[in-house]
Design a protein around this motif. Structure first.
Motif, PDB file in Angstrom:
ATOM      1  N   ASN A 108       0.832  -1.203   0.000  1.00 35.43           N
ATOM      2  CA  ASN A 108       0.000   0.000   0.000  1.00 35.43           C
ATOM      3  C   ASN A 108       0.871   1.260   0.000  1.00 35.43           C
ATOM      4  N   PHE A 109       0.220   2.373  -0.252  1.00 31.96           N
ATOM      5  CA  PHE A 109       0.964   3.618  -0.438  1.00 31.96           C
ATOM      6  C   PHE A 109       0.633   4.668   0.611  1.00 31.96           C
ATOM      7  N   ARG A 147       3.479   7.321   0.986  1.00 33.87           N
ATOM      8  CA  ARG A 147       4.696   6.972   0.252  1.00 33.87           C
ATOM      9  C   ARG A 147       5.005   8.096  -0.747  1.00 33.87           C
ATOM     10  N   ALA A 150       4.203   7.901  -4.603  1.00 32.70           N
ATOM     11  CA  ALA A 150       2.793   8.009  -4.973  1.00 32.70           C
ATOM     12  C   ALA A 150       2.355   9.468  -4.977  1.00 32.70           C
ATOM     13  N   GLU A 153       3.922  11.277  -8.001  1.00 37.40           N
ATOM     14  CA  GLU A 153       3.449  10.806  -9.306  1.00 37.40           C
ATOM     15  C   GLU A 153       2.099  11.411  -9.662  1.00 37.40           C
ATOM     16  N   VAL A 154       1.288  11.727  -8.639  1.00 37.84           N
ATOM     17  CA  VAL A 154      -0.024  12.343  -8.914  1.00 37.84           C
ATOM     18  C   VAL A 154       0.043  13.862  -8.873  1.00 37.84           C
ATOM     19  N   TYR A 170      -6.605  12.374  -2.621  1.00 38.79           N
ATOM     20  CA  TYR A 170      -6.845  10.927  -2.586  1.00 38.79           C
ATOM     21  C   TYR A 170      -7.566  10.449  -3.844  1.00 38.79           C
ATOM     22  N   MET A 173      -4.931   9.974  -6.308  1.00 36.44           N
ATOM     23  CA  MET A 173      -4.136   8.794  -5.964  1.00 36.44           C
ATOM     24  C   MET A 173      -4.847   7.499  -6.367  1.00 36.44           C
ATOM     25  N   THR A 174      -6.148   7.421  -6.067  1.00 29.32           N
ATOM     26  CA  THR A 174      -6.882   6.192  -6.389  1.00 29.32           C
ATOM     27  C   THR A 174      -7.009   5.991  -7.901  1.00 29.32           C
ATOM     28  N   LYS A 176      -4.676   6.414  -9.910  1.00 28.72           N
ATOM     29  CA  LYS A 176      -3.428   5.724 -10.258  1.00 28.72           C
ATOM     30  C   LYS A 176      -3.311   4.354  -9.583  1.00 28.72           C
ATOM     31  N   TYR A 178      -3.338   3.911  -6.193  1.00 32.29           N
ATOM     32  CA  TYR A 178      -2.692   4.013  -4.891  1.00 32.29           C
ATOM     33  C   TYR A 178      -3.739   4.059  -3.776  1.00 32.29           C
TER      34      TYR A 178
END
Length: 311
Positions: A108-109, A147, A150, A153-154, A170, A173-174, A176, A178
């Motif tokens: 998980n991230f 992390r 993550a 990257e977003v 979030y 993130m989701t 991608k 994560y």
């Protein structure tokens, strides 16, 4: 040392000593201690310089927000994990122990635990537990362990979101893939005001700070523009379901009052069943109100700006 610490604050001199004592317990884990101050007028900056490696002072001239502070703080990090906190928080001993025994083998991230809100003046406290599905959080607050790969990257935290910045991040993130995992431990003690029911209602419907309204609509607009609305809808579906149902209700009303009434009643029964409680539907309406008010405020502000340019 496997994590960097990012703390944001404004006028938090009364809370910084408690924060200092709690993070000292995990000192051997921390690579960098980073504090981002949003134009404090008390002794916060001087105190922070005593136990943070980097203290970044933001000016009142900047468009200040919690999201901007976290974004700037995160840009100074370098380790695999970043622990985000607000300055009115301290690490709970349960989470301290969890961190000291952390094994970096997770897929998980991110991680988030329970929050213990403490109102010193009213001598009240409460526990906040984030909703989850199969151990994965539906959202998180200002205290979260992420992390770094993550987060970046977003695109890091947004610099121009006034409120609800956590759900906005979030959602990206989701998209991608994560996920942030829920842990059983109490993560932080959060020294904050715990409003009673009357104060909660007044705070929601009286515009003391229009940023709270605008932030809700900013997230909605950004989700449409950057194509992560599906992820936002999955994490926080109710206000947008209400928006759709009420839009359809108004359209059906034009053709038939009876069918419109049947639609309104049946759709809300379905929502209550879906959410398993009436309270959630009421909260959804409040969120919907914030969304609509925020959009209206932005439209009015834009119109004022255009008039100023013409003159």
């Amino acid at each position: 040392m496997w994590l960097d610490l990012v703390v944001i604050g404004r006028n938090e001199e009364v809370n910084l000593n408690a924060l200092k004592l709690s993070i000292n317990k995990i000192d051997k884990l921390i690579n960098k201690r980073i504090y981002v101050d949003s134009a404090s007028i008390d002794n916060s900056v001087t105190m922070a310089k005593g136990f943070f490696d980097f203290v970044i002072e933001l000016s009142r001239n900047e468009d200040l927000s919690a999201s901007l502070g976290r974004k700037i703080g995160a840009s100074f990090t370098e380790k695999e994990w970043i622990l985000f906190l607000d300055a009115d928080m301290e690490l709970n001993d349960q989470f301290t122990e969890w961190l000291l025994n952390f094994e970096n083998v997770t897929s998980n991230f991110g991680f988030v635990g329970k929050y213990k809100d403490i109102d010193r003046e009213r001598n009240k406290n409460r526990y906040r537990v984030f909703k989850s599905k199969n151990g994965i959080a539906r959202y998180f607050g200002g205290a979260v362990l992420l992390r770094r790969v993550a987060l970046f990257e977003v695109g890091n935290w947004s610099s121009n979101i006034y409120a609800n910045e956590e759900i906005e991040l979030y959602s990206r993130m989701t998209k991608k893939g994560y996920k942030v995992e829920i842990i059983d431990q109490v993560m932080v003690n959060h020294y904050t005001e715990i409003p009673n029911t009357k104060e909660k209602i007044m705070n929601l419907f009286i515009i003391k700070n229009k940023k709270n309204f605008i932030g809700t609509s900013q997230v909605f607009i950004k989700a449409i523009k950057e194509r992560f609305f599906i992820q936002l809808f999955r994490l926080q579906p109710l206000p947008y379901l209400l928006l759709i149902f009420n839009f359809l209700f108004l359209n059906i009303l034009i053709f038939s009052h009876l069918i419109a009434l049947i639609w309104l009643i049946s759709s809300h029964i379905l929502l209550i069943i879906f959410q398993k409680e009436i309270k959630s539907v009421i909260l959804g309406y409040i969120f919907l109100y914030l969304l609509i008010m925020g959009l209206l405020i932005q439209i009015v502000d834009l119109a004022k700006f255009k008039r100023m340019k013409k003159t």
